[in-house]
Design a protein around this motif. Structure first.
Motif, PDB file in Angstrom:
ATOM      1  N   ALA A   1       1.130  -1.145  -0.021  1.00 44.65           N
ATOM      2  CA  ALA A   1      -0.048   0.128   0.309  1.00 44.65           C
ATOM      3  C   ALA A   1       0.885   1.177   0.163  1.00 44.65           C
ATOM      4  O   ALA A   1       1.951   1.586   0.515  1.00 44.65           O
ATOM      5  CB  ALA A   1      -0.511   0.130   1.441  1.00 44.65           C
ATOM      6  N   SER A   2       1.043   1.980  -0.647  1.00 43.94           N
ATOM      7  CA  SER A   2       0.975   3.074  -1.301  1.00 43.94           C
ATOM      8  C   SER A   2       1.599   3.873   0.280  1.00 43.94           C
ATOM      9  O   SER A   2       2.767   4.645   0.639  1.00 43.94           O
ATOM     10  CB  SER A   2       0.773   4.465  -2.133  1.00 43.94           C
ATOM     11  N   THR A   3       1.021   3.985   1.171  1.00 43.71           N
ATOM     12  CA  THR A   3       0.523   4.301   2.898  1.00 43.71           C
ATOM     13  C   THR A   3       1.608   4.065   3.640  1.00 43.71           C
ATOM     14  O   THR A   3       2.343   4.427   4.492  1.00 43.71           O
ATOM     15  CB  THR A   3      -0.515   4.857   2.945  1.00 43.71           C
ATOM     16  N   ALA A   4       2.051   2.737   3.065  1.00 41.12           N
ATOM     17  CA  ALA A   4       3.773   2.254   4.221  1.00 41.12           C
ATOM     18  C   ALA A   4       4.219   2.178   3.586  1.00 41.12           C
ATOM     19  O   ALA A   4       5.425   1.586   3.732  1.00 41.12           O
ATOM     20  CB  ALA A   4       2.633   0.442   4.455  1.00 41.12           C
ATOM     21  N   LEU A   5       5.214   3.228   2.542  1.00 37.85           N
ATOM     22  CA  LEU A   5       6.475   3.013   2.250  1.00 37.85           C
ATOM     23  C   LEU A   5       6.919   4.615   2.661  1.00 37.85           C
ATOM     24  O   LEU A   5       5.929   5.550   3.852  1.00 37.85           O
ATOM     25  CB  LEU A   5       5.905   4.142   0.906  1.00 37.85           C
ATOM     26  N   SER A   6       8.233   5.061   2.819  1.00 36.56           N
ATOM     27  CA  SER A   6       8.294   5.558   3.807  1.00 36.56           C
ATOM     28  C   SER A   6       8.835   7.475   2.960  1.00 36.56           C
ATOM     29  O   SER A   6       7.544   7.694   1.457  1.00 36.56           O
ATOM     30  CB  SER A   6      10.390   5.446   3.532  1.00 36.56           C
ATOM     31  N   GLY A   7       9.361   8.099   3.286  1.00 28.39           N
ATOM     32  CA  GLY A   7       8.869   9.340   2.781  1.00 28.39           C
ATOM     33  C   GLY A   7       9.302   9.587   0.982  1.00 28.39           C
ATOM     34  O   GLY A   7       8.761  10.006  -0.377  1.00 28.39           O
ATOM     35  N   GLY A   8      10.650   8.420   1.267  1.00 29.36           N
ATOM     36  CA  GLY A   8      11.412   8.809  -0.290  1.00 29.36           C
ATOM     37  C   GLY A   8      10.784   8.208  -0.736  1.00 29.36           C
ATOM     38  O   GLY A   8      10.286   8.252  -1.901  1.00 29.36           O
ATOM     39  N   GLN A   9      10.743   7.061  -1.054  1.00 31.80           N
ATOM     40  CA  GLN A   9       9.615   5.533  -1.371  1.00 31.80           C
ATOM     41  C   GLN A   9       8.434   6.381  -2.383  1.00 31.80           C
ATOM     42  O   GLN A   9       8.388   6.251  -3.446  1.00 31.80           O
ATOM     43  CB  GLN A   9       9.367   4.572  -0.530  1.00 31.80           C
ATOM     44  N   GLN A  10       8.588   6.873  -1.184  1.00 29.41           N
ATOM     45  CA  GLN A  10       6.848   7.699  -1.776  1.00 29.41           C
ATOM     46  C   GLN A  10       6.837   8.278  -3.085  1.00 29.41           C
ATOM     47  O   GLN A  10       6.441   8.174  -4.194  1.00 29.41           O
ATOM     48  CB  GLN A  10       6.347   8.936  -0.919  1.00 29.41           C
ATOM     49  N   GLN A  11       8.062   9.077  -2.964  1.00 31.51           N
ATOM     50  CA  GLN A  11       7.958  10.674  -4.104  1.00 31.51           C
ATOM     51  C   GLN A  11       9.097   9.440  -5.090  1.00 31.51           C
ATOM     52  O   GLN A  11       8.486  10.290  -6.442  1.00 31.51           O
ATOM     53  CB  GLN A  11       9.217  11.913  -3.393  1.00 31.51           C
ATOM     54  N   MET A  12       9.667   8.554  -5.200  1.00 29.97           N
ATOM     55  CA  MET A  12       9.651   7.871  -6.080  1.00 29.97           C
ATOM     56  C   MET A  12       9.135   7.391  -6.964  1.00 29.97           C
ATOM     57  O   MET A  12       8.079   7.292  -8.105  1.00 29.97           O
ATOM     58  CB  MET A  12      10.736   6.549  -6.625  1.00 29.97           C
ATOM     59  N   VAL A  13       7.457   6.886  -5.961  1.00 30.46           N
ATOM     60  CA  VAL A  13       6.292   6.728  -6.470  1.00 30.46           C
ATOM     61  C   VAL A  13       5.282   8.328  -7.203  1.00 30.46           C
ATOM     62  O   VAL A  13       5.154   7.462  -8.720  1.00 30.46           O
ATOM     63  CB  VAL A  13       5.301   6.205  -5.687  1.00 30.46           C
ATOM     64  N   ALA A  14       5.767   8.771  -6.617  1.00 33.08           N
ATOM     65  CA  ALA A  14       5.279  10.370  -7.304  1.00 33.08           C
ATOM     66  C   ALA A  14       5.413  10.542  -8.601  1.00 33.08           C
ATOM     67  O   ALA A  14       5.177  11.156  -9.949  1.00 33.08           O
ATOM     68  CB  ALA A  14       5.387  11.547  -6.421  1.00 33.08           C
ATOM     69  N   ILE A  15       7.471  10.259  -9.106  1.00 31.25           N
ATOM     70  CA  ILE A  15       7.961  10.753  -9.757  1.00 31.25           C
ATOM     71  C   ILE A  15       7.484   9.695 -10.952  1.00 31.25           C
ATOM     72  O   ILE A  15       7.791  10.024 -11.933  1.00 31.25           O
ATOM     73  CB  ILE A  15       9.020  10.544  -9.817  1.00 31.25           C
ATOM     74  N   GLY A  16       7.299   8.017  -9.899  1.00 30.58           N
ATOM     75  CA  GLY A  16       7.122   7.386 -11.243  1.00 30.58           C
ATOM     76  C   GLY A  16       5.749   7.369 -12.054  1.00 30.58           C
ATOM     77  O   GLY A  16       5.252   6.613 -13.363  1.00 30.58           O
ATOM     78  N   ARG A  17       4.692   7.657 -11.276  1.00 34.42           N
ATOM     79  CA  ARG A  17       3.905   7.708 -11.527  1.00 34.42           C
ATOM     80  C   ARG A  17       2.581   9.211 -13.106  1.00 34.42           C
ATOM     81  O   ARG A  17       2.577   8.789 -13.725  1.00 34.42           O
ATOM     82  CB  ARG A  17       2.981   7.757 -10.517  1.00 34.42           C
ATOM     83  N   ALA A  18       4.472   9.747 -12.812  1.00 40.68           N
ATOM     84  CA  ALA A  18       4.092  10.989 -13.372  1.00 40.68           C
ATOM     85  C   ALA A  18       5.139  10.512 -14.526  1.00 40.68           C
ATOM     86  O   ALA A  18       4.132  10.931 -15.939  1.00 40.68           O
ATOM     87  CB  ALA A  18       4.516  12.466 -13.119  1.00 40.68           C
ATOM     88  N   LEU A  19       5.807  10.007 -14.894  1.00 41.74           N
ATOM     89  CA  LEU A  19       5.893   9.334 -15.886  1.00 41.74           C
ATOM     90  C   LEU A  19       6.156   8.583 -17.019  1.00 41.74           C
ATOM     91  O   LEU A  19       6.003   8.804 -18.264  1.00 41.74           O
ATOM     92  CB  LEU A  19       8.011   8.517 -15.543  1.00 41.74           C
ATOM     93  N   MET A  20       4.869   8.019 -16.305  1.00 45.06           N
ATOM     94  CA  MET A  20       4.337   6.280 -16.655  1.00 45.06           C
ATOM     95  C   MET A  20       3.652   7.134 -17.615  1.00 45.06           C
ATOM     96  O   MET A  20       3.119   6.251 -18.497  1.00 45.06           O
ATOM     97  CB  MET A  20       3.463   5.634 -15.671  1.00 45.06           C
ATOM     98  N   SER A  21       2.758   9.058 -17.714  1.00 45.02           N
ATOM     99  CA  SER A  21       2.149   9.081 -18.918  1.00 45.02           C
ATOM    100  C   SER A  21       3.517   9.176 -19.612  1.00 45.02           C
ATOM    101  O   SER A  21       2.032  10.043 -21.052  1.00 45.02           O
ATOM    102  CB  SER A  21       1.333  10.521 -18.610  1.00 45.02           C
ATOM    103  N   ASN A  22       3.930   9.353 -19.965  1.00 47.39           N
ATOM    104  CA  ASN A  22       5.646   9.479 -20.783  1.00 47.39           C
ATOM    105  C   ASN A  22       4.721  11.060 -20.881  1.00 47.39           C
ATOM    106  O   ASN A  22       4.913  11.573 -22.544  1.00 47.39           O
ATOM    107  CB  ASN A  22       4.960   8.783 -22.272  1.00 47.39           C
ATOM    108  N   PRO A  23       5.153  11.695 -20.373  1.00 45.77           N
ATOM    109  CA  PRO A  23       5.000  13.828 -20.468  1.00 45.77           C
ATOM    110  C   PRO A  23       6.097  13.846 -21.509  1.00 45.77           C
ATOM    111  O   PRO A  23       6.838  13.952 -21.847  1.00 45.77           O
ATOM    112  CB  PRO A  23       5.142  14.606 -19.302  1.00 45.77           C
ATOM    113  N   ASP A  24       6.250  14.887 -22.010  1.00 39.53           N
ATOM    114  CA  ASP A  24       6.958  15.904 -23.076  1.00 39.53           C
ATOM    115  C   ASP A  24       6.992  17.469 -21.904  1.00 39.53           C
ATOM    116  O   ASP A  24       8.293  17.312 -22.410  1.00 39.53           O
ATOM    117  CB  ASP A  24       6.403  16.208 -24.092  1.00 39.53           C
TER     118      ASP A  24
END
Lengths: 287, 339, 234
Positions: C132-155
């Motif tokens: 569950a995303s709530t169980a991650l450390s702050g840094g790992q959560q930030q990685m998910v947040a960045i990964g989540r944005a990248l997943m849309s392959n933004p320009d």
């Protein structure tokens, strides 16, 4: 034996109540909307079923093939056309608008179908029964119950194992961030209402096969569904099924004591549970 | 800059004109039995009772944020209390109306304790469940006719006043007195510290709590006051009808749907709203009543339209343009002129 | 002359009842990384929210690939290839790590980023994919947040205060990953309170002060004195 029979019949009836409740539970879970017109939409579905069976000469169960998509379409249009405008921090707007819808639906049905009670005829299915250890189980109530279990299992699977379910949960968690992910809130809500009313379509047709109905009974169905949701715990679908069963059993037991107490016993069971377990039996663990 | 250079005023020119006009209207209403025909008098009485119900619901939903769709519980309770107290208790009907109010307040307390556990929209449906319980219980009371109901015995009817005209005038005056009482109570509540607390809660529950306002108790008090007065109004309604049945007494359409439409159309959260709303409602009803169910469809559509397009109702639209206020509730700080 | 990717022109924005931005002008060219610095309350997050479509604006106030997007909804902006990593990470609490990433990718825009490549970038997320995303450390959560944005392959990637509340060693890890992300040809706007970090990763920098652009220039040409004047207004 009478008592055991009452409890078993009550359980089966609980399946119908869970069907009334599943749609309420779904839309509350996704968009925190409580739809006061929910019961009237169930009645609308029953009339749709009646009209379809009458016009096409279909078996009531076959009418589901038309009623379910029709209700889903109504749900999507209703949500995008009207209800989405009411969603926000203000609680009053959705409540009052759906209350107004309830009055419109009720009187619209009255206008078209009159106040005379109607019933759908499912032929041999209505009387068929299976004897099980001294109790006779009606095939129809059993079918209703199994349908309810199937619907709830299906909704549960959809919620946790499909992209649509993921979108529902994400939107429920945080609408703005879900929008950032490319999910259009208005469309997601429309789909949620479509799905809720598809389930309502099943509930309505079963209602119309099981008992006679008229335009005024929507409020009562809303209340049964609502009680099942609260007893089970908000946002918990299996809890909702259990809530429906508890309600059904309470009513059956009440009726066994005194026929006039059937509905009263259900409401009292609800109020007692509300006093003892205000968050329901299985509250959703989140946040 | 000293504080004495400012003073706080609640009244405004408009509210003073309104008060004067109100007194003239009130005088005309008091004298209505002498100038109005029997059917007009009945209609006026009904309007006044609906004004009371609407104002009470508005206090509950518009000010205290307790959106109830189950106020028919108290209307029916009051009606049944009237019938029970006069038939079995031998009480004078007018005394019974007051007693019905007391009963309504007493019953409201445990009801509130239970349904306040539900939040928001679920609270609303919870109030409806309560009303259903009341209706089903009433249907079990065979001494009052069970499911089919009963009529007020002739002896009781005659004890209201001698002769039909006198009776009709009396029940009209009771309705008028009730409407005045209800408006007075609401006005008093809203001008009191409780009223300020209510406004604070409505604006921001969290902030209100941090200011030390006991939200639960404030809402509880309002709920009980409204329950008591609604029951008294219910008693009057059935004193006018002379007949009661569970379906009529606990009708969600008659005592809640219409009332909500009146408040929404007039303007929720303002004292003026229900007054405007009740006038519009009866104008519509008297013009469209022949349409039967279509009338209700039009009413429902109208209410939805107002809610979506002008959520503050007709009075809100007026006020947006002119900042007028007929009931002096807001406090204004004004600078005193230099001496 | 390259066509600019994003042009913000005369952007006024309101947050709640007060005006947060006054006539902000800004430009991002393809492949460019811009940093936005400024004190708390300078309007940085409001600017990000406006570009991402969370705050409606004049259509012409924000142009992307020469198309007015100021009035588009956030989902329409996302579909055009702009992704925001919001301040405070804002993961979906009832979704697992993998589901959070999949939600980010549900627009189905083609590009290099997928679950697989995000897991390569942040290997720890592969191990914790079902958590569950709530169980991650702050840094790992930030990685998910960045990964989540990248997943849309933004320009165009918008990163809002990604180091906020994280331990320095985690911040270092995340900033080390940035060139690998932006190196794929993506443009980015990075909001950062740490001026040193902001200057190091960006080609140009804008400084916001009380809702106005108080300074702009090439990251390697601005002096400390210029920046602190623009930053603090002294």
């Amino acid at each position: 034996m009478d008592w055991l029979n009452a409890i078993v019949q009550g359980c089966l009836l609980g399946g119908l109540y869970a069907l009334f409740a599943a749609g309420l539970s779904l839309i509350f879970g996704v968009m925190r909307l409580v739809n006061i017109a929910h019961g009237d939409l169930i009645v609308l579905a029953a009339y749709l079923g009646l009209t379809v069976t009458g016009a096409l000469g279909l078996h009531p169960l076959m009418s589901l093939l038309i009623v379910i998509p029709a209700m889903a379409l109504i749900g999507y249009v209703l949500q995008r056309g009207i209800l989405n405008r009411t969603i926000g921090d203000d609680l009053l707007a959705p409540l009052l608008v759906t209350f107004g819808l309830s009055v419109i639906l009720q009187n619209g049905l009255l206008e078209v179908f009159s106040a005379d009670p109607q019933k759908m005829n499912a032929g041999a299915l209505e009387t068929a029964s299976i004897p099980v250890g001294g109790i006779t189980l009606g095939v129809l109530p059993v079918l209703m119950f199994l349908t309810a279990v199937g619907v709830i299992a299906g909704l549960q699977w959809m919620f946790y194992h499909t992209a649509l379910g993921r979108a529902f949960r994400a939107t429920s968690d945080n609408q703005a961030i879900a929008q950032l992910m490319g999910l259009n809130r208005a469309h997601v809500f429309g789909l949620a209402m479509a799905l809720a009313l598809a389930v309502t379509g099943i509930a309505g047709v079963f209602l119309g096969i099981r008992t006679s109905f008229d335009p005024s009974i929507g409020g009562g169905r809303l209340i049964f569904g609502f009680e099942a949701v609260i007893i089970g715990g908000l946002g918990n679908l299996w809890g909702t099924l259990l809530g429906g069963i508890i309600l059904g059993v309470s009513q059956a037991v009440g009726a066994q004591i005194n026929p006039g107490w059937q509905l009263l016993a259900g409401h009292i069971a609800f109020l007692v549970l509300l006093a003892v377990r205000p968050k329901g039996l299985f509250p959703r663990m989140d946040g | 800059m000293s504080a004495s250079r400012y003073r706080i005023v609640q009244s405004s020119a408009a509210s003073r004109v309104a008060a004067t006009l109100g007194l003239i209207v009130l005088a005309a209403l008091v004298l209505a039995p002498y100038w109005a025909g029997r059917s007009d008098l009945r209609l006026l009485g009904e309007i006044l009772l609906y004004l009371s119900l609407a104002s009470l619901w508005n206090l509950l939903a518009g000010y205290a944020g307790l959106v109830s769709v189950g106020q028919q519980a108290f209307v029916g309770l009051g009606g049944y209390a009237l019938f029970g107290l006069t038939i079995f208790g031998g009480l004078n009907p007018i005394v019974a109306v007051l007693a019905a109010g007391v009963i309504g307040g007493l019953v409201a307390m445990p009801v509130a304790a239970l349904i306040f556990r539900l939040r928001g929209a679920y609270f609303a449906i919870g109030t409806w469940v309560m009303a259903e319980v009341f209706r089903l219980v009433a249907a079990q009371v065979s001494a009052l006719g069970g499911g089919s109901g009963t009529s007020l015995p002739t002896a009781v009817v005659q004890s209201i006043a001698d002769g039909r005209d006198a009776r009709e005038a009396t029940s009209y005056w009771l309705a008028l007195a009730m409407a005045v009482l209800v408006l007075a109570v609401i006005y008093a509540v809203l001008r009191s510290r409780k009223g300020l607390a209510l406004t604070a809660i409505r604006d921001n529950e969290l902030a209100a709590r941090s200011l030390g306002i006991d939200i639960w108790r404030t809402k509880f008090t309002i709920y009980v006051i409204v329950g008591a007065l609604t029951a008294a109004v219910g008693a009057l309604i059935f004193l006018q009808k002379l007949r009661i049945s569970p379906d009529a007494a606990f009708s969600v359409n008659d005592w809640t749907a219409f009332v909500i439409f009146i408040v929404v159309i007039g303007g929720i959260g303002t004292v003026e709203g229900p007054i405007i709303g009740v006038i519009v409602f009866f104008l519509l009803r008297e013009t469209l009543a022949d349409l039967g169910t279509t009338y209700l469809i039009i009413l429902g559509t109208f209410a939805i339209g107002v809610m979506l397009l002008a959520p503050k109702g007709l009075w809100g639209m007026v006020r947006a343009r002119s900042d007028i206020q007929l009931f002096a509730l807001r406090r204004k700080v004004v600078a005193k002129l230099k001496d | 002359m390259v066509e600019p990717l994003l042009v913000v022109a005369g952007l006024d924005a309101h947050y709640r009842d007060f005006q947060a931005l006054y006539g902000v002008d800004l430009q991002v060219d393809p492949g460019e990384v811009i940093a936005i610095i400024g004190a708390n309350g300078a309007g940085k997050t409001t600017l990000m929210a406006s570009i991402a479509g969370l705050l409606p604006n004049r259509p012409d106030a924000i142009r992307y690939r020469n198309e007015p997007i100021g009035r588009l909804r956030a989902d329409q902006v996302a579909a055009r290839g702009i992704a925001l990593v919001p301040e405070g990470r804002q993961l979906f609490p009832s979704l697992s790590v993998e589901e959070n990433l999949l939600i980010g990718g549900q627009l189905g825009r083609p590009g290099p980023w997928s679950l697989e490549t995000v897991f390569e970038l942040f290997p720890i997320l592969r191990e914790r994919r079902a958590t569950a995303s709530t169980a991650l450390s702050g840094g790992q959560q930030q990685m998910v947040a960045i990964g989540r944005a990248l997943m849309s392959n933004p320009d165009l990637l918008l990163l809002d205060e990604i180091s906020l509340g994280l331990a320095p060693v985690i911040i270092k890890t995340i900033y080390e990953a940035l060139p690998g992300i932006i190196g794929t040809g993506m443009s980015a706007i990075i909001v950062e309170q740490d001026i040193g970090k902001a200057l190091a990763v960006s080609q140009r920098v804008y400084c916001l002060q009380e809702g106005r652009v108080s300074l702009q220039g090439h990251s390697n040409q601005l002096t400390r004195a210029q920046i602190s004047r623009a930053y603090f207004g002294v």
